[in-house]
Design a protein around this motif. Structure first.
Motif, PDB file in Angstrom:
ATOM      1  N   PHE A 292       6.813   1.040  -0.238  1.00 41.65           N
ATOM      2  CA  PHE A 292       7.112  -0.327   0.180  1.00 41.65           C
ATOM      3  C   PHE A 292       8.602  -0.488   0.526  1.00 41.65           C
ATOM      4  CE2 PHE A 292       8.515  -4.640  -1.006  1.00 41.65           C
ATOM      5  CZ  PHE A 292       7.738  -5.393  -0.129  1.00 41.65           C
ATOM      6  N   ASP A 293       9.456   0.170  -0.244  1.00 45.63           N
ATOM      7  CA  ASP A 293      10.903   0.044  -0.038  1.00 45.63           C
ATOM      8  C   ASP A 293      11.424   0.916   1.106  1.00 45.63           C
ATOM      9  OD1 ASP A 293      11.231  -1.792  -2.080  1.00 45.63           O
ATOM     10  OD2 ASP A 293      11.603  -0.263  -3.605  1.00 45.63           O
ATOM     11  N   ASN A 294      10.688   1.988   1.442  1.00 47.58           N
ATOM     12  CA  ASN A 294      11.242   2.970   2.372  1.00 47.58           C
ATOM     13  C   ASN A 294      10.490   3.139   3.685  1.00 47.58           C
ATOM     14  OD1 ASN A 294      13.527   4.518   0.747  1.00 47.58           O
ATOM     15  ND2 ASN A 294      11.843   4.171  -0.679  1.00 47.58           N
ATOM     16  N   GLU A 295       9.273   2.631   3.785  1.00 43.93           N
ATOM     17  CA  GLU A 295       8.505   2.769   5.019  1.00 43.93           C
ATOM     18  C   GLU A 295       8.847   1.644   6.003  1.00 43.93           C
ATOM     19  OE1 GLU A 295       6.101   4.838   6.448  1.00 43.93           O
ATOM     20  OE2 GLU A 295       6.856   6.276   4.964  1.00 43.93           O
ATOM     21  N   ASP A 296       9.049   2.036   7.262  1.00 43.24           N
ATOM     22  CA  ASP A 296       9.419   1.053   8.289  1.00 43.24           C
ATOM     23  C   ASP A 296       8.293   0.063   8.574  1.00 43.24           C
ATOM     24  OD1 ASP A 296      11.887   2.235   8.547  1.00 43.24           O
ATOM     25  OD2 ASP A 296      11.277   3.541  10.205  1.00 43.24           O
ATOM     26  N   ARG A 297       7.068   0.453   8.282  1.00 44.06           N
ATOM     27  CA  ARG A 297       5.950  -0.448   8.570  1.00 44.06           C
ATOM     28  C   ARG A 297       5.974  -1.695   7.686  1.00 44.06           C
ATOM     29  NH1 ARG A 297       0.619   2.527   7.979  1.00 44.06           N
ATOM     30  NH2 ARG A 297       1.838   4.298   8.735  1.00 44.06           N
ATOM     31  N   PHE A 298       6.677  -1.617   6.575  1.00 43.28           N
ATOM     32  CA  PHE A 298       6.777  -2.770   5.676  1.00 43.28           C
ATOM     33  C   PHE A 298       8.126  -3.453   5.889  1.00 43.28           C
ATOM     34  CE2 PHE A 298       4.038   0.161   2.990  1.00 43.28           C
ATOM     35  CZ  PHE A 298       2.845  -0.441   3.377  1.00 43.28           C
ATOM     36  N   PHE A 299       8.113  -4.485   6.695  1.00 42.89           N
ATOM     37  CA  PHE A 299       9.342  -5.204   7.022  1.00 42.89           C
ATOM     38  C   PHE A 299       9.344  -6.559   6.320  1.00 42.89           C
ATOM     39  CE2 PHE A 299       6.140  -5.280  10.368  1.00 42.89           C
ATOM     40  CZ  PHE A 299       5.827  -6.630  10.446  1.00 42.89           C
ATOM     41  N   VAL A 300      10.251  -7.443   6.736  1.00 46.00           N
ATOM     42  CA  VAL A 300      10.379  -8.753   6.104  1.00 46.00           C
ATOM     43  C   VAL A 300       9.056  -9.523   6.234  1.00 46.00           C
ATOM     44  CG1 VAL A 300      11.569 -10.970   6.158  1.00 46.00           C
ATOM     45  CG2 VAL A 300      12.843  -8.855   6.570  1.00 46.00           C
ATOM     46  N   GLY A 301       8.600 -10.063   5.133  1.00 45.55           N
ATOM     47  CA  GLY A 301       7.334 -10.784   5.113  1.00 45.55           C
ATOM     48  C   GLY A 301       6.265 -10.058   4.337  1.00 45.55           C
ATOM     49  N   TRP A 302       6.437  -8.717   4.180  1.00 39.56           N
ATOM     50  CA  TRP A 302       5.508  -7.929   3.373  1.00 39.56           C
ATOM     51  C   TRP A 302       5.891  -8.051   1.900  1.00 39.56           C
ATOM     52  CZ3 TRP A 302       1.251  -5.122   5.006  1.00 39.56           C
ATOM     53  CH2 TRP A 302       1.086  -5.010   6.394  1.00 39.56           C
ATOM     54  N   ARG A 303       4.901  -7.875   1.041  1.00 38.32           N
ATOM     55  CA  ARG A 303       5.173  -7.952  -0.397  1.00 38.32           C
ATOM     56  C   ARG A 303       4.159  -7.110  -1.175  1.00 38.32           C
ATOM     57  NH1 ARG A 303       3.041 -14.120  -1.770  1.00 38.32           N
ATOM     58  NH2 ARG A 303       0.798 -13.644  -1.688  1.00 38.32           N
ATOM     59  N   LEU A 304       4.567  -6.689  -2.352  1.00 37.92           N
ATOM     60  CA  LEU A 304       3.639  -6.046  -3.288  1.00 37.92           C
ATOM     61  C   LEU A 304       2.749  -7.141  -3.857  1.00 37.92           C
ATOM     62  CD1 LEU A 304       6.221  -3.747  -5.079  1.00 37.92           C
ATOM     63  CD2 LEU A 304       4.464  -3.006  -3.466  1.00 37.92           C
ATOM     64  N   ASP A 305       1.431  -6.942  -3.769  1.00 38.33           N
ATOM     65  CA  ASP A 305       0.537  -8.052  -4.083  1.00 38.33           C
ATOM     66  C   ASP A 305      -0.313  -7.791  -5.331  1.00 38.33           C
ATOM     67  OD1 ASP A 305      -0.759 -10.549  -3.716  1.00 38.33           O
ATOM     68  OD2 ASP A 305      -0.636 -10.318  -1.550  1.00 38.33           O
ATOM     69  N   GLU A 306      -1.416  -8.516  -5.440  1.00 41.95           N
ATOM     70  CA  GLU A 306      -2.147  -8.613  -6.705  1.00 41.95           C
ATOM     71  C   GLU A 306      -2.663  -7.275  -7.240  1.00 41.95           C
ATOM     72  OE1 GLU A 306      -6.004 -10.607  -6.502  1.00 41.95           O
ATOM     73  OE2 GLU A 306      -5.762 -10.747  -4.335  1.00 41.95           O
ATOM     74  N   SER A 307      -3.141  -6.382  -6.383  1.00 46.07           N
ATOM     75  CA  SER A 307      -3.670  -5.106  -6.871  1.00 46.07           C
ATOM     76  C   SER A 307      -2.561  -4.276  -7.520  1.00 46.07           C
ATOM     77  CB  SER A 307      -4.310  -4.328  -5.722  1.00 46.07           C
ATOM     78  OG  SER A 307      -5.431  -5.015  -5.226  1.00 46.07           O
ATOM     79  N   TRP A 308      -1.373  -4.320  -6.932  1.00 49.44           N
ATOM     80  CA  TRP A 308      -0.215  -3.624  -7.519  1.00 49.44           C
ATOM     81  C   TRP A 308       0.115  -4.236  -8.886  1.00 49.44           C
ATOM     82  CZ3 TRP A 308       4.832  -4.850  -8.947  1.00 49.44           C
ATOM     83  CH2 TRP A 308       5.712  -3.772  -9.105  1.00 49.44           C
ATOM     84  N   ILE A 309       0.011  -5.545  -8.984  1.00 54.63           N
ATOM     85  CA  ILE A 309       0.266  -6.238 -10.256  1.00 54.63           C
ATOM     86  C   ILE A 309      -0.807  -5.872 -11.285  1.00 54.63           C
ATOM     87  CG2 ILE A 309       0.419  -8.492 -11.385  1.00 54.63           C
ATOM     88  CD1 ILE A 309       1.541  -9.585  -8.741  1.00 54.63           C
ATOM     89  N   TYR A 310      -2.072  -5.800 -10.843  1.00 55.45           N
ATOM     90  CA  TYR A 310      -3.147  -5.400 -11.749  1.00 55.45           C
ATOM     91  C   TYR A 310      -2.854  -4.035 -12.360  1.00 55.45           C
ATOM     92  CZ  TYR A 310      -6.081  -9.079  -9.668  1.00 55.45           C
ATOM     93  OH  TYR A 310      -6.592 -10.284  -9.249  1.00 55.45           O
ATOM     94  N   CYS A 311      -2.441  -3.106 -11.510  1.00 53.34           N
ATOM     95  CA  CYS A 311      -2.136  -1.751 -11.977  1.00 53.34           C
ATOM     96  C   CYS A 311      -0.988  -1.761 -12.983  1.00 53.34           C
ATOM     97  CB  CYS A 311      -1.785  -0.868 -10.774  1.00 53.34           C
ATOM     98  SG  CYS A 311      -1.244   0.797 -11.206  1.00 53.34           S
ATOM     99  N   THR A 312       0.052  -2.523 -12.670  1.00 52.18           N
ATOM    100  CA  THR A 312       1.220  -2.591 -13.545  1.00 52.18           C
ATOM    101  C   THR A 312       0.868  -3.161 -14.917  1.00 52.18           C
ATOM    102  OG1 THR A 312       2.652  -2.933 -11.617  1.00 52.18           O
ATOM    103  CG2 THR A 312       3.558  -3.495 -13.781  1.00 52.18           C
ATOM    104  N   VAL A 313       0.128  -4.260 -14.915  1.00 50.45           N
ATOM    105  CA  VAL A 313      -0.277  -4.878 -16.181  1.00 50.45           C
ATOM    106  C   VAL A 313      -1.206  -3.954 -16.956  1.00 50.45           C
ATOM    107  CG1 VAL A 313      -1.506  -6.819 -17.224  1.00 50.45           C
ATOM    108  CG2 VAL A 313       0.013  -7.213 -15.277  1.00 50.45           C
ATOM    109  N   SER A 314      -2.085  -3.267 -16.237  1.00 46.16           N
ATOM    110  CA  SER A 314      -3.048  -2.376 -16.884  1.00 46.16           C
ATOM    111  C   SER A 314      -2.369  -1.256 -17.656  1.00 46.16           C
ATOM    112  CB  SER A 314      -3.988  -1.787 -15.834  1.00 46.16           C
ATOM    113  OG  SER A 314      -4.883  -0.861 -16.425  1.00 46.16           O
ATOM    114  N   TRP A 315      -1.410  -0.560 -17.014  1.00 47.57           N
ATOM    115  CA  TRP A 315      -0.802   0.568 -17.718  1.00 47.57           C
ATOM    116  C   TRP A 315       0.105   0.095 -18.859  1.00 47.57           C
ATOM    117  CZ3 TRP A 315       4.293   1.591 -18.447  1.00 47.57           C
ATOM    118  CH2 TRP A 315       5.225   1.128 -17.527  1.00 47.57           C
TER     119      TRP A 315
END
Length: 208
Positions: free
Chosen positions: A155-178
């Motif tokens: 997310f931080d290094n790929e050009d395809r993810f520019f302003v307006g993109w964000r880490l969303d709910e599935s990423w949060i689910y994974c974070t809370v899970s571990w």
């Protein structure tokens, strides 16, 4: 002065049994929540997303699908054409995350089975089962943490993810899970080293 080994009292045995059973049961309940979040993070195609408030446009990447509000459909991702040229690196890393998360869910499933075996088993399983159980849980947590970190790096290094993109709910689910999983493993390890044994033998002095 001589010592003799005598069985501990039944009240101590029962207290130890009850305490360890409560610890295993409580941690299982919490761990099942983490297990559910892991499955949701794979099933919900929303690890990284783009939202446009101006035209209500939504586009999201899941581990195995990507979705667009323009067509109101989801398609498989990544596909063969998504993995050519400069996109090969991203494709390889994204597929690795999908594999790692699936492996983590398998380990979590094994941990749930281990919980059931321990809770339905005898004293020996309750006394020593935490070692295998906590190892499975910690390993699954470490794999999920690695998956979360890889997606955050992309997310931080790929050009395809520019302003307006964000880490969303599935990423949060994974974070809370571990995080929950790591806490469950920590509770099991702490309980194993701090709670009294369920029974066995103790030394008493013989003055005769």
């Amino acid at each position: 002065m001589d010592f003799h080994l005598v069985p501990r009292g039944e009240d101590r045995n029962y207290t130890g049994f009850l305490t360890k059973t409560i610890v295993y049961s409580a941690s299982l309940t919490v761990f099942l929540a983490a297990f559910g979040l892991s499955i949701a993070s794979i099933a919900v195609p929303n690890w990284v997303s783009y939202h446009s408030e101006h035209d209500s446009y939504h586009y999201s990447y899941g581990l195995h699908r990507r979705c667009s509000s323009l067509t109101d459909t989801c398609e498989s991702f990544p596909r063969r054409e998504d993995c050519v040229g400069e996109d090969r690196y991203f494709c390889s890393m994204w597929r690795s995350v999908g594999f790692l998360m699936s492996f983590a869910v398998v380990l979590e499933g094994m941990a749930v089975v281990a919980y059931m075996i321990i809770l339905s088993g005898g004293k020996q399983l309750r006394e020593s089962g935490w070692k295998v159980l906590s190892t499975l849980i910690l390993l699954s947590a470490a794999i999920q943490a690695a998956s979360m970190s890889i997606v955050a790096y992309l997310f931080d290094n790929e050009d395809r993810f520019f302003v307006g993109w964000r880490l969303d709910e599935s990423w949060i689910y994974c974070t809370v899970s571990w995080c929950i999983s790591a806490a469950c493993a920590g509770a099991l390890i702490l309980a194993a080293h701090s709670l009294p044994s369920e029974g066995g033998y103790e030394l008493i002095p013989d003055n005769f």
